[in-house]
Enzyme design. Structure first.
Site: not given
Length: 267
Positions: A81, A219-221
């Site tokens: 993501s 932003k995480t993923g």
């Protein structure tokens, strides 16, 4: 007055002005220097006792980079993501979405997170990492335009053959933590080949904390046992891009990143 005496007086005045300016600037500069981390002396081993991974911090003002686990920093992984950031840039640039308030309507399919089971905008889908929204937008962008822009920004291995709405999710697209750091730096500096307004919009959507002394963009993923947290932080004393990549989840990667930033950057 002789020519030599005039030169001596002028030099004395210039010297006094330099000393005065230095005396006015030194306290602030010294304070900033004291707070700025020494990237050569950062030690983040304590934060990786429970997870294998890498951490990168780049001082964008002084062009210094600290890397924990240099080998892993160069290894490519699926962006998961974190790809929502370039996806949003491409979607806005190509007109697949109009702005951060562009709504896509929930299809009624129940997904694993309750917050996903409702209508979303581009901005809220970034905030809550709503996969279905960005998949729908990728389909609207189309394979040809997506490939064109992935190539333009030289994003990782540039391989989108895994399917227009799947290629970044544990599939064919791969990017290294160092490449992510470069991408985040270019986005902060607005050096990517997108319209300035597009980059400003996406940066605004990435804001996760806006405090008195710093603004955090990230932003995480998560996926296939890998966790990401990538972004940049703007402080009173400088701007830093960062990337954490671990064997774990994006939530864990963010938590570790915040612990490191609080120790060395945010105070």
């Amino acid at each position: 007055m002789s020519k030599r005496k005039i030169q001596t007086v002028l030099l004395s005045l210039i010297g006094a002005a330099v000393l005065l300016t230095s005396s006015l600037q030194t306290p602030r500069e010294a304070d900033a220097a004291e707070k700025r981390p020494n990237l050569r002396k950062m030690n983040v081993d304590e934060f990786f006792t429970d997870h294998d991974g890498t951490f990168i911090l780049r001082d964008l003002k002084n062009e210094k980079t600290f890397i924990y686990d240099n080998q892993r920093a160069k290894q490519r992984f699926a962006p998961q993501s974190t790809f929502k950031v370039p996806n949003a840039l491409i979607g806005l640039q190509t007109g697949a979405v109009k702005d951060e308030y562009d709504i896509k309507y929930w299809d009624g399919v129940k997904r694993e997170l309750d917050i996903w089971n409702q209508d979303h905008t581009l901005g809220s889908a970034m905030r809550y990492s709503v996969v279905w929204y960005y998949q729908a937008m990728a389909r609207d962008i189309g394979e040809d335009r997506m490939k064109e822009w992935i190539d333009k920004i030289a994003y990782g291995n540039q391989d989108i053959s895994g399917g227009i709405d799947q290629f970044w999710l544990s599939s064919t697209l791969k990017i290294s933590p160092l490449e992510q750091t470069d991408f985040m730096e270019a986005l902060y500096k607005e050096k990517l080949p997108f319209d300035k307004s597009v980059m400003k919009t996406v940066k605004r959507m990435m804001i996760q904390e806006d405090e008195d002394h710093y603004t955090l963009y990230g932003k995480t993923g998560s996926g296939s046992g890998i966790g990401w947290y990538a972004g940049f932080v703007k402080t009173e004393n400088g701007v830093y891009s960062f990337v954490t990549n671990i064997d774990g989840t994006g939530t864990e990667a963010k938590s570790m990143t915040m612990d490191i930033l609080n120790k060395y950057i945010l105070y």
